[in-house]
Design a protein around this motif. Structure first.
Motif, PDB file in Angstrom:
ATOM      1  N   LEU A   1     -35.477  52.482  -9.636  1.00 36.25           N
ATOM      2  CA  LEU A   1     -35.693  52.531 -11.091  1.00 36.25           C
ATOM      3  C   LEU A   1     -35.416  51.203 -11.791  1.00 36.25           C
ATOM      4  O   LEU A   1     -36.167  50.826 -12.702  1.00 36.25           O
ATOM      5  CB  LEU A   1     -34.879  53.654 -11.730  1.00 36.25           C
ATOM      6  N   PRO A   2     -34.384  50.453 -11.401  1.00 40.83           N
ATOM      7  CA  PRO A   2     -34.166  49.160 -12.068  1.00 40.83           C
ATOM      8  C   PRO A   2     -35.347  48.197 -11.927  1.00 40.83           C
ATOM      9  O   PRO A   2     -35.557  47.349 -12.796  1.00 40.83           O
ATOM     10  CB  PRO A   2     -32.919  48.610 -11.371  1.00 40.83           C
ATOM     11  N   LEU A   3     -36.152  48.334 -10.880  1.00 42.18           N
ATOM     12  CA  LEU A   3     -37.330  47.475 -10.726  1.00 42.18           C
ATOM     13  C   LEU A   3     -38.325  47.716 -11.855  1.00 42.18           C
ATOM     14  O   LEU A   3     -38.932  46.778 -12.377  1.00 42.18           O
ATOM     15  CB  LEU A   3     -38.007  47.714  -9.378  1.00 42.18           C
ATOM     16  N   PHE A   4     -38.496  48.969 -12.234  1.00 38.41           N
ATOM     17  CA  PHE A   4     -39.424  49.312 -13.310  1.00 38.41           C
ATOM     18  C   PHE A   4     -38.870  48.867 -14.663  1.00 38.41           C
ATOM     19  O   PHE A   4     -39.616  48.388 -15.518  1.00 38.41           O
ATOM     20  CB  PHE A   4     -39.729  50.812 -13.296  1.00 38.41           C
ATOM     21  N   GLU A   5     -37.569  49.011 -14.839  1.00 40.33           N
ATOM     22  CA  GLU A   5     -36.939  48.559 -16.078  1.00 40.33           C
ATOM     23  C   GLU A   5     -37.041  47.040 -16.205  1.00 40.33           C
ATOM     24  O   GLU A   5     -37.294  46.524 -17.286  1.00 40.33           O
ATOM     25  CB  GLU A   5     -35.480  49.007 -16.142  1.00 40.33           C
ATOM     26  N   GLN A   6     -36.844  46.328 -15.114  1.00 38.84           N
ATOM     27  CA  GLN A   6     -36.952  44.866 -15.143  1.00 38.84           C
ATOM     28  C   GLN A   6     -38.379  44.448 -15.463  1.00 38.84           C
ATOM     29  O   GLN A   6     -38.605  43.523 -16.242  1.00 38.84           O
ATOM     30  CB  GLN A   6     -36.514  44.257 -13.805  1.00 38.84           C
ATOM     31  N   LEU A   7     -39.362  45.146 -14.872  1.00 41.06           N
ATOM     32  CA  LEU A   7     -40.766  44.851 -15.170  1.00 41.06           C
ATOM     33  C   LEU A   7     -41.054  45.081 -16.652  1.00 41.06           C
ATOM     34  O   LEU A   7     -41.712  44.273 -17.296  1.00 41.06           O
ATOM     35  CB  LEU A   7     -41.684  45.723 -14.311  1.00 41.06           C
ATOM     36  N   ARG A   8     -40.516  46.153 -17.199  1.00 36.86           N
ATOM     37  CA  ARG A   8     -40.713  46.443 -18.628  1.00 36.86           C
ATOM     38  C   ARG A   8     -40.146  45.310 -19.478  1.00 36.86           C
ATOM     39  O   ARG A   8     -40.792  44.838 -20.406  1.00 36.86           O
ATOM     40  CB  ARG A   8     -40.032  47.767 -18.989  1.00 36.86           C
ATOM     41  N   THR A   9     -38.974  44.834 -19.126  1.00 38.21           N
ATOM     42  CA  THR A   9     -38.327  43.740 -19.860  1.00 38.21           C
ATOM     43  C   THR A   9     -39.095  42.435 -19.711  1.00 38.21           C
ATOM     44  O   THR A   9     -39.249  41.684 -20.673  1.00 38.21           O
ATOM     45  CB  THR A   9     -36.883  43.551 -19.341  1.00 38.21           C
ATOM     46  N   ASP A  10     -39.583  42.154 -18.510  1.00 39.06           N
ATOM     47  CA  ASP A  10     -40.272  40.895 -18.220  1.00 39.06           C
ATOM     48  C   ASP A  10     -41.730  40.859 -18.677  1.00 39.06           C
ATOM     49  O   ASP A  10     -42.345  39.807 -18.662  1.00 39.06           O
ATOM     50  CB  ASP A  10     -40.244  40.603 -16.709  1.00 39.06           C
ATOM     51  N   ASN A  11     -42.271  41.982 -19.079  1.00 36.77           N
ATOM     52  CA  ASN A  11     -43.692  42.086 -19.421  1.00 36.77           C
ATOM     53  C   ASN A  11     -43.972  41.462 -20.788  1.00 36.77           C
ATOM     54  O   ASN A  11     -44.294  42.145 -21.749  1.00 36.77           O
ATOM     55  CB  ASN A  11     -44.122  43.560 -19.373  1.00 36.77           C
ATOM     56  N   LYS A  12     -43.860  40.158 -20.858  1.00 39.75           N
ATOM     57  CA  LYS A  12     -44.007  39.433 -22.131  1.00 39.75           C
ATOM     58  C   LYS A  12     -45.428  39.507 -22.682  1.00 39.75           C
ATOM     59  O   LYS A  12     -45.641  39.531 -23.882  1.00 39.75           O
ATOM     60  CB  LYS A  12     -43.606  37.967 -21.969  1.00 39.75           C
ATOM     61  N   LYS A  13     -46.413  39.539 -21.783  1.00 39.39           N
ATOM     62  CA  LYS A  13     -47.812  39.595 -22.232  1.00 39.39           C
ATOM     63  C   LYS A  13     -48.191  40.986 -22.746  1.00 39.39           C
ATOM     64  O   LYS A  13     -49.184  41.132 -23.428  1.00 39.39           O
ATOM     65  CB  LYS A  13     -48.764  39.216 -21.091  1.00 39.39           C
ATOM     66  N   GLY A  14     -47.409  41.979 -22.393  1.00 44.91           N
ATOM     67  CA  GLY A  14     -47.713  43.336 -22.825  1.00 44.91           C
ATOM     68  C   GLY A  14     -48.950  43.901 -22.158  1.00 44.91           C
ATOM     69  O   GLY A  14     -49.597  44.781 -22.706  1.00 44.91           O
ATOM     70  N   ASP A  15     -49.275  43.416 -20.963  1.00 40.43           N
ATOM     71  CA  ASP A  15     -50.492  43.862 -20.297  1.00 40.43           C
ATOM     72  C   ASP A  15     -50.234  44.885 -19.191  1.00 40.43           C
ATOM     73  O   ASP A  15     -51.132  45.241 -18.442  1.00 40.43           O
ATOM     74  CB  ASP A  15     -51.263  42.669 -19.727  1.00 40.43           C
ATOM     75  N   VAL A  16     -48.992  45.384 -19.102  1.00 42.34           N
ATOM     76  CA  VAL A  16     -48.637  46.389 -18.103  1.00 42.34           C
ATOM     77  C   VAL A  16     -47.942  47.545 -18.818  1.00 42.34           C
ATOM     78  O   VAL A  16     -47.015  47.339 -19.600  1.00 42.34           O
ATOM     79  CB  VAL A  16     -47.705  45.802 -17.019  1.00 42.34           C
TER      80      VAL A  16
END
Length: 125
Positions: A25-40
């Motif tokens: 689950l932390p992998l998905f949370e990190q992706l959410r945080t890192d998704n600066k472009k908002g394309d995911v």
């Protein structure tokens, strides 16, 4: 939250009682945080069953999960598993990644390790 048609969809099937699910689950949370472009767009689909709403909500607060979470209430998995992916045997964690712009998709029926989620997203770009 409305989905943009150009967003890559990351859909993870998990449960609070599944140790590998909780571990990734932390992998998905990190992706959410890192998704600066908002394309995911990340959607976590919980399979604890609808009668466990309070338990799931408490778990999400405790683990500080901020991704979008849906609680699936269809207990007959055979009615929908094949619709997610024909190869899915039903084990969790399972992750489906879809790029609606080009139709590419990846399905993984196991725990993801650090760096794999980003690679799978790149594979569908």
């Amino acid at each position: 939250m409305q989905t943009k048609t150009n967003e890559i969809q990351v859909i993870n099937f998990w449960a609070t009682w599944c140790a590998p699910c909780v571990k990734e689950l932390p992998l998905f949370e990190q992706l959410r945080t890192d998704n600066k472009k908002g394309d995911v767009k990340i959607t976590l689909i919980n399979l604890d069953f609808a009668d466990k709403v309070n338990k799931v909500n408490a778990f999400l607060v405790k683990k500080k999960i901020q991704s979008s979470v849906l609680l699936l209430d269809e207990i007959d998995y055979n009615t929908w598993i094949d619709k997610v992916d024909q190869s899915w045997g039903g084990a969790i964690p399972a992750t489906l990644i879809i790029n609606p712009q080009n139709g590419k998709r990846k399905f993984v029926e196991r725990e993801l390790r650090e760096g794999e989620l980003e690679q799978l997203i790149e594979d569908v770009r």
